[in-house]
Enzyme design. Structure first.
Site, PDB file in Angstrom:
ATOM      1  N   CYS A   1      37.862  26.792  41.836  1.00 11.95           N
ATOM      2  CA  CYS A   1      38.656  27.200  40.682  1.00 11.95           C
ATOM      3  C   CYS A   1      40.101  26.730  40.757  1.00 11.95           C
ATOM      4  O   CYS A   1      40.805  26.717  39.739  1.00 11.95           O
ATOM      5  CB  CYS A   1      38.618  28.721  40.522  1.00 11.95           C
ATOM      6  SG  CYS A   1      36.934  29.367  40.389  1.00 11.95           S
TER       7      CYS A   1
ATOM      8  N   HIS B   1      36.962  30.526  31.377  1.00 16.67           N
ATOM      9  CA  HIS B   1      37.235  29.974  32.709  1.00 16.67           C
ATOM     10  C   HIS B   1      36.320  28.788  33.012  1.00 16.67           C
ATOM     11  O   HIS B   1      35.319  28.926  33.710  1.00 16.67           O
ATOM     12  CB  HIS B   1      37.078  31.077  33.758  1.00 16.67           C
ATOM     13  CG  HIS B   1      37.205  30.621  35.170  1.00 16.67           C
ATOM     14  ND1 HIS B   1      38.055  29.605  35.565  1.00 16.67           N
ATOM     15  CD2 HIS B   1      36.574  31.043  36.307  1.00 16.67           C
ATOM     16  CE1 HIS B   1      37.946  29.426  36.880  1.00 16.67           C
ATOM     17  NE2 HIS B   1      37.039  30.278  37.349  1.00 16.67           N
TER      18      HIS B   1
ATOM     19  N   CYS C   1      42.685  32.219  42.621  1.00 16.28           N
ATOM     20  CA  CYS C   1      41.726  32.420  43.701  1.00 16.28           C
ATOM     21  C   CYS C   1      40.526  31.531  43.436  1.00 16.28           C
ATOM     22  O   CYS C   1      40.271  31.136  42.301  1.00 16.28           O
ATOM     23  CB  CYS C   1      41.289  33.880  43.775  1.00 16.28           C
ATOM     24  SG  CYS C   1      40.531  34.490  42.252  1.00 16.28           S
TER      25      CYS C   1
END
Length: 420
Positions: free
Chosen positions: A87, A376, A407
């Site tokens: 990510c 996302h 994170c």
């Protein structure tokens, strides 16, 4: 080689859409190209370097950045390379380009990432692939027959990529539920944070905050996820999505599966002059990459280690930060990271930071919505959150600072310190 002051400047992105939604007709390459083209159209002069990344692999290419760059029909003499850090991918791409600009011959670079979750490629198992390779390379029918005879029925199947950590076998949602339970993060608090994120994202859409950050693609012009109609009552009715017994992560307080691409600029002072003067920009003061022992610590806790180390190194306290943009894989994840950041014991015993940093100001957090409300797409979130922070920070007084934190699966994370 001369060190330079490094700036980040807001880039562009596609709208973020649901899996099998408005961008489903594009793969990672063809989804990246419109963003690259639209960003390049704003430049007066040369783009010196570009880095791009995606998390979900594809057998059709290895250097996604190069393929997307060529698909966009941009200058083929520009070096382009790919980056992967789950990510954190497009944020780390920006850090990589920052190194090239700071110490190499570049002045202006493009960084970003993409995720086409509507196109997750399935493949043969490694053993079946090995068998087919032996069959194809066999020099005669006898050898080929022997190779075919070695194929086991259990290997004749399709391998589907799973959203789970290979080392632990658990999904990020399962890990997050475990950490939320450990830190005693209440379901009601998670739902309240998710609701506030939707409200802020919807308000930002209505006042046009995202308009100059988004390039329309295939007729889609805005993010699909912010929900004006949601409520605490509606969120409370949703069942746990991962741990059915004691889990608190639901479809309502977790980031959705998303398609999208995003970019951000990295520049020296000379490079900034090639961008429109109105482009929001800020100095990249410092950054930190972190990793935790995912066997003994929460999978998504790396930023709770990185943020205090970064601030302490720069002689700053939490109150010195005017804007906090924290990636929200799960509402619980933000809440247990904040709990750790506020804990002197955690800072001293785990992050090994002795300084008294105070309490993180909650009212400065994700003012235009986070990943639960906006979506996302793994590889694109870093560039999205950086550009969003840069635009918000540009409205603040000179000297204002921002922390941008992500994170990532694998127990890693990245944090940037910006100053306008």
């Amino acid at each position: 080689m001369k060190n330079k002051t490094i700036f980040l400047a807001a880039g562009l992105r596609t709208p973020f859409t649901r899996v099998d939604g408005g961008l489903a007709g594009r793969d990672a390459i063809t989804m990246s190209a419109p963003v690259m083209q639209a960003m390049a159209a704003k430049v007066s002069g040369r783009i010196d370097v570009a880095a791009w990344g995606t998390v979900i692999p594809n057998l059709g290419w290895s250097n996604l950045a190069r393929e997307a760059w060529l698909e966009a029909k941009l200058d083929p003499t520009v070096p382009t390379f790919s980056v992967v850090m789950q990510c954190s991918t497009s944020m780390v791409a920006a850090f990589n380009v920052a190194g090239v600009v700071a110490h190499g011959g570049a002045e202006l670079g493009m960084a970003g990432g993409v995720e086409s979750m509507s196109h997750v490629q399935m493949g043969l198992t490694p053993r079946l692939s090995d068998s087919f390779r032996k069959i194809a390379r066999a020099r005669n029918w006898k050898v080929r027959s022997a190779a075919i005879g070695e194929v086991k029925p259990r290997d004749v199947r399709i391998q589907v990529q799973a959203i789970a950590n290979r080392a632990t076998g658990k999904s990020m949602g399962q890990h997050s539920d475990e950490t939320a339970y450990e830190w005693k993060i209440a379901r009601a608090d998670q739902d309240a944070l998710a609701l506030e994120g939707h409200r802020r994202a919807v308000a930002a859409q209505k006042r046009g905050f995202f308009d100059d950050l988004i390039v329309g693609v295939d007729g889609v012009t805005k993010d699909a996820f912010p929900r004006a109609e949601t409520s605490l009552e509606a969120l409370a009715k949703l069942p746990p999505a991962f741990d059915r017994e004691r889990g608190t992560a639901t479809a309502g307080n977790s980031s959705p599966l998303t398609d999208g691409a995003a970019g951000v600029w990295v520049a020296s002072e000379e490079g900034l002059a090639r961008l429109p003067a109105s482009t929001p920009r800020a100095r990249l003061v410092d950054y930190e990459l972190a990793a935790i022992d995912l066997y003994h610590e929460g999978l998504l806790m790396a930023p709770a280690y990185a943020i205090p180390r970064l601030l302490a190194r720069n002689g700053l306290r939490y109150d010195d930060i005017a804007l906090w943009e924290i990636h929200e894989a799960f509402s619980a994840q933000i809440l247990y990271q904040l709990a750790a950041l506020d804990s002197p014991a955690f800072l001293k015993e785990k992050a090994h930071v002795e300084a008294n940093l105070g309490k993180v100001p909650r009212d400065r957090l994700n003012p235009n919505g986070g990943s639960v409300a906006l979506g996302h797409p793994f590889g694109a979130t870093g560039a999205r959150i950086l550009s969003q922070a840069l635009k918000e920070l540009s409205t603040m007084p000179r000297g204002s600072k921002a922390i941008v934190s992500i994170c990532a699966d694998g127990g890693v994370g990245s944090v940037a310190l910006l100053e306008v």
